[in-house]
Scaffold this active site. Structure first.
Site, PDB file in Angstrom:
ATOM      1  N   GLY A  14     -16.962   0.227 -10.243  1.00 46.05           N
ATOM      2  CA  GLY A  14     -15.707   0.917  -9.936  1.00 46.05           C
ATOM      3  C   GLY A  14     -14.623   0.620 -10.955  1.00 46.05           C
ATOM      4  N   GLY A  16     -11.361   1.638 -10.552  1.00 50.93           N
ATOM      5  CA  GLY A  16     -10.034   1.842  -9.955  1.00 50.93           C
ATOM      6  C   GLY A  16      -9.156   0.659 -10.336  1.00 50.93           C
ATOM      7  CG  PHE A  17      -5.057   0.271  -9.121  1.00 50.72           C
ATOM      8  CD1 PHE A  17      -4.131   0.112 -10.129  1.00 50.72           C
ATOM      9  CD2 PHE A  17      -5.042   1.433  -8.387  1.00 50.72           C
ATOM     10  CE1 PHE A  17      -3.199   1.086 -10.401  1.00 50.72           C
ATOM     11  CE2 PHE A  17      -4.111   2.425  -8.645  1.00 50.72           C
ATOM     12  CZ  PHE A  17      -3.178   2.251  -9.652  1.00 50.72           C
ATOM     13  CD  GLU A 178       3.882   9.243  -0.409  1.00 47.03           C
ATOM     14  OE1 GLU A 178       4.498   8.255  -0.800  1.00 47.03           O
ATOM     15  OE2 GLU A 178       2.664   9.391  -0.610  1.00 47.03           O
TER      16      GLU A 178
HETATM   17  C1  LIG Z   1      -3.311   9.539  -1.397  1.00 43.80           C
HETATM   18  C2  LIG Z   1      -3.148   8.064  -1.568  1.00 43.80           C
HETATM   19  C3  LIG Z   1      -1.886   7.515  -1.720  1.00 43.80           C
HETATM   20  C4  LIG Z   1      -1.730   6.145  -1.896  1.00 43.80           C
HETATM   21  N1  LIG Z   1      -0.464   5.644  -2.058  1.00 43.80           N
HETATM   22  C5  LIG Z   1      -0.312   4.316  -2.296  1.00 43.80           C
HETATM   23  C6  LIG Z   1       0.969   3.778  -2.573  1.00 43.80           C
HETATM   24  O1  LIG Z   1       1.981   4.499  -2.557  1.00 43.80           O
HETATM   25  N2  LIG Z   1       1.059   2.440  -2.838  1.00 43.80           N
HETATM   26  C7  LIG Z   1      -0.034   1.626  -2.857  1.00 43.80           C
HETATM   27  O2  LIG Z   1       0.084   0.440  -3.153  1.00 43.80           O
HETATM   28  N3  LIG Z   1      -1.257   2.116  -2.597  1.00 43.80           N
HETATM   29  C8  LIG Z   1      -1.427   3.439  -2.317  1.00 43.80           C
HETATM   30  N4  LIG Z   1      -2.680   3.944  -2.078  1.00 43.80           N
HETATM   31  C9  LIG Z   1      -3.813   3.007  -2.019  1.00 43.80           C
HETATM   32  C10 LIG Z   1      -4.300   2.640  -3.423  1.00 43.80           C
HETATM   33  O3  LIG Z   1      -4.479   3.787  -4.195  1.00 43.80           O
HETATM   34  C11 LIG Z   1      -5.582   1.854  -3.283  1.00 43.80           C
HETATM   35  O4  LIG Z   1      -5.307   0.690  -2.541  1.00 43.80           O
HETATM   36  C12 LIG Z   1      -6.174   1.457  -4.636  1.00 43.80           C
HETATM   37  O5  LIG Z   1      -6.453   2.587  -5.405  1.00 43.80           O
HETATM   38  C13 LIG Z   1      -7.446   0.640  -4.410  1.00 43.80           C
HETATM   39  O6  LIG Z   1      -8.022   0.321  -5.637  1.00 43.80           O
HETATM   40  P1  LIG Z   1      -9.596   0.019  -5.718  1.00 43.80           P
HETATM   41  O7  LIG Z   1      -9.848  -0.336  -7.138  1.00 43.80           O
HETATM   42  O8  LIG Z   1      -9.992  -0.917  -4.660  1.00 43.80           O
HETATM   43  O9  LIG Z   1     -10.283   1.404  -5.347  1.00 43.80           O
HETATM   44  P2  LIG Z   1     -10.157   2.821  -6.032  1.00 43.80           P
HETATM   45  O10 LIG Z   1      -8.873   2.960  -6.769  1.00 43.80           O
HETATM   46  O11 LIG Z   1     -10.467   3.789  -4.963  1.00 43.80           O
HETATM   47  O12 LIG Z   1     -11.323   2.814  -7.117  1.00 43.80           O
HETATM   48  C14 LIG Z   1     -12.668   2.786  -6.735  1.00 43.80           C
HETATM   49  C15 LIG Z   1     -13.494   3.296  -7.901  1.00 43.80           C
HETATM   50  O13 LIG Z   1     -14.866   3.089  -7.593  1.00 43.80           O
HETATM   51  C16 LIG Z   1     -15.606   4.229  -7.953  1.00 43.80           C
HETATM   52  N5  LIG Z   1     -16.798   4.255  -7.110  1.00 43.80           N
HETATM   53  C17 LIG Z   1     -16.858   4.412  -5.773  1.00 43.80           C
HETATM   54  N6  LIG Z   1     -18.137   4.342  -5.342  1.00 43.80           N
HETATM   55  C18 LIG Z   1     -18.883   4.126  -6.453  1.00 43.80           C
HETATM   56  C19 LIG Z   1     -20.281   3.974  -6.673  1.00 43.80           C
HETATM   57  N7  LIG Z   1     -21.165   4.009  -5.663  1.00 43.80           N
HETATM   58  N8  LIG Z   1     -20.721   3.790  -7.946  1.00 43.80           N
HETATM   59  C20 LIG Z   1     -19.848   3.751  -8.987  1.00 43.80           C
HETATM   60  N9  LIG Z   1     -18.515   3.898  -8.822  1.00 43.80           N
HETATM   61  C21 LIG Z   1     -18.052   4.076  -7.578  1.00 43.80           C
HETATM   62  C22 LIG Z   1     -14.649   5.386  -7.703  1.00 43.80           C
HETATM   63  O14 LIG Z   1     -15.023   6.528  -8.476  1.00 43.80           O
HETATM   64  C23 LIG Z   1     -13.316   4.788  -8.129  1.00 43.80           C
HETATM   65  O15 LIG Z   1     -13.040   5.022  -9.497  1.00 43.80           O
HETATM   66  C24 LIG Z   1      -2.861   5.303  -1.893  1.00 43.80           C
HETATM   67  C25 LIG Z   1      -4.140   5.852  -1.732  1.00 43.80           C
HETATM   68  C26 LIG Z   1      -4.281   7.223  -1.567  1.00 43.80           C
HETATM   69  C27 LIG Z   1      -5.655   7.809  -1.401  1.00 43.80           C
END
Ligand SMILES: Cc1cc2nc3c(=O)[nH]c(=O)nc-3n(C[C@H](O)[C@H](O)[C@H](O)COP(=O)(O)OP(=O)(O)OC[C@H]3O[C@@H](n4cnc5c(N)ncnc54)[C@H](O)[C@@H]3O)c2cc1C
Length: 468
Positions: A14, A16-17, A178
């Site tokens: 992943g 993401g962040f 929002e």
């Molecule tokens: C609409 C929306 C608004 C939001 N607003 C806010 C806000 O205002 N403030 C705030 O702090 N947070 C907010 N959030 C929450 C925030 O975006 C998440 O907490 C953050 O993105 C989590 O990061 P992460 O890296 O855990 O997951 P993600 O950012 O979801 O990244 C996960 C990554 O893993 C990849 N992935 C998933 N499954 C697989 C797999 N099987 N194989 C390979 N890759 C995979 C995905 O493609 C993705 O790139 C919001 C979320 C959403 C949906």
């Protein structure tokens, strides 16, 4: 043996962040990193609602992971969907677009695959009510929102027109609030002078939630302020309401007293509930890790799975001390996992347990109105909106995107102009997931738009190793 062969292998699932910040932490560490993501971009989810309502283009909220990792000489990016792990053999298995199987060996694994939309056991609602998690979702919502005004404009039947002008949102958390505010602003400001047969400002926006008030996690004071701002914008709030059915023409909702009401609404959007993706269950099965009710993996205070100090779970997919699913938790856990691995491979002192530093939260209500909660400080209105603006500029990934967002926000906030309203009226590109195994000719067309697919490799199932 050269350094490359002796260095420990870190696989990150992943980008993401959590995954990206882990990779950044490991950039100069003596390790080989493989970051696997099923999508080619890092997405700034907090601004998805602005993409779907025409303020920002998808390119401003998503950055190619290859671009972000280009200076990470120890990091390889792989576009593939992880399907499971072999915890004993320390291998990750993944599916490449078009269906081939890949395998990656690891010494350390950082799981950062986020969460996906949950329809609370009613996946059939997804057909009618898109969620808000991905670029695909945002573009579908953009088409549905702006397309609804077009269909209302040419509808001869008043009931049909009214249905097209009714937008229902399920879930009054930050995303629902929002989006609801944005749709009313689109209707009352952006589209004000553009139609000859309808008044866009007649559009109704209904916001449903089972709880007491919108934005409940912000506390009663800010939640009440948000409710007042939404009411002023014209958002009709239906709290204590449980959705019992969604179909192509609307939804049914049960109130606290048990009465069920049908609402005709051509556009229903789902902004409630998250669940861990299926890869979480596969990892739990392989490691014996426990999952919480949403399927998130429960970890110890060092973010690792019990009895597996080499497997970190970070960000939204991690369940630890009821930490919220927000960017800060994801970034801080990603940094923590990266730092811990760096310390282990360089023989430094062990890192302390993970401690979350809560920097507060913010939600946008409408132009010039937001709510911000930092510890005991609760702000609303214009000052909160300015703080919201700075936070989002600061956290947007990449300087070009920050500048681009500012350039797009200027006309949107000053003159109600939304320049990113393009949507398609015909099916473009994929109708299957890129990861579906399709017959060779269809597979080529599915990924590239090439209608013959002749020169593309066949989809197969033989695993091939990359880092083992
Ligand atoms: C609409 C929306 C608004 C939001 N607003 C806010 C806000 O205002 N403030 C705030 O702090 N947070 C907010 N959030 C929450 C925030 O975006 C998440 O907490 C953050 O993105 C989590 O990061 P992460 O890296 O855990 O997951 P993600 O950012 O979801 O990244 C996960 C990554 O893993 C990849 N992935 C998933 N499954 C697989 C797999 N099987 N194989 C390979 N890759 C995979 C995905 O493609 C993705 O790139 C919001 C979320 C959403 C949906």
């Amino acid at each position: 043996m050269n350094d490359q062969e002796t260095q420990r292998r870190v696989v990150i699932i992943g980008g993401g962040f959590a995954g990206l910040f882990a990779a950044r932490m490991l950039r100069r560490a003596p390790v080989r990193v493989t970051l696997i993501d099923s999508r080619p971009h890092h997405l700034f989810q907090p601004l998805l609602y602005q993409c779907s309502t025409g303020i920002l283009s998808e390119g401003k909220i998503a950055v190619p992971l290859r671009d972000l990792l280009r200076k990470h000489k120890n990091t390889d990016f792989v576009l593939a969907k992880v399907t499971g792990i072999d915890a004993e053999g320390r291998r990750v298995s993944a599916t490449r677009p078009l269906g081939d199987q890949l395998e990656f060996g690891y010494d350390y694994l950082i799981v950062a695959a986020g969460v996906q939309q949950s329809y609370f056991g009613h996946d059939e609602y997804a057909t009618w009510a898109p969620g808000m998690k991905t670029i695909e979702d945002a573009l579908v919502i953009r088409r549905r929102v702006f397309g609804a005004f077009e269909l209302a404009d040419t509808a001869a039947d008043p009931a049909e027109r009214s249905r097209w002008l009714t937008f229902a949102l399920v879930g009054a958390g930050p995303t629902g609030v929002e989006l609801a505010g944005q749709i009313r602003e689109v209707a009352t400001k952006t589209l004000r002078d553009e139609y000859r047969h309808i008044k866009p400002e007649d559009a109704r926006v209904l916001l449903f939630d089972g709880g007491d008030a919108p934005l409940a996690p912000f506390g009663p004071e800010l939640s009440a302020k948000a409710a007042r701002t939404l009411a002023k914008l014209g958002v009709e709030q239906h709290m204590h309401s449980i959705v019992t059915n969604i179909d192509g023409t609307g939804l049914s909702v049960r109130a606290q007293d048990g009465t069920v009401t049908r609402h005709e609404a051509a556009t229903v959007l789902w902004t409630a509930g998250v669940a861990a993706p299926s890869v979480a269950a596969a990892i739990a099965a392989a490691t014996g890790a426990k999952q919480d009710r949403a399927g998130r993996i429960m970890v110890g205070d060092d973010c690792t799975i019990p009895d597996h100090p080499e497997i970190f779970v970070t960000g939204d997919m991690m369940s630890l001390n009821k930490l919220p699913g927000v960017c800060e938790v994801a970034m801080q856990t990603g940094i923590y996992a990266g730092e811990r691995i760096k310390h282990e491979v360089t023989g430094k002192m062990p890192t302390k347990p993970f401690r979350y530093r809560d920097l507060g939260s913010a939600a946008y209500l409408s132009r010039g109105r937001a709510v911000v909660s930092v510890g005991r400080v609760h702000l609303s209105g214009f000052l909160a909106w300015v703080i919201w603006l700075f936070i989002h500029i600061g956290f947007l990934t990449g300087f070009r995107n920050r500048l681009g967002a500012l350039v797009s926000w200027w006309p949107a906030f000053v003159r109600d102009v939304r320049r990113e309203r393009t949507y398609t009226t015909e099916q473009v590109g994929l109708i299957h997931s890129a990861y579906d195994v399709l017959p060779p000719a269809a597979a080529g067309a599915a990924l590239t738009g090439n209608t013959t697919g002749a020169e593309l490799p066949r989809a197969g199932t033989e695993p091939s190793s990359r880092t083992g």
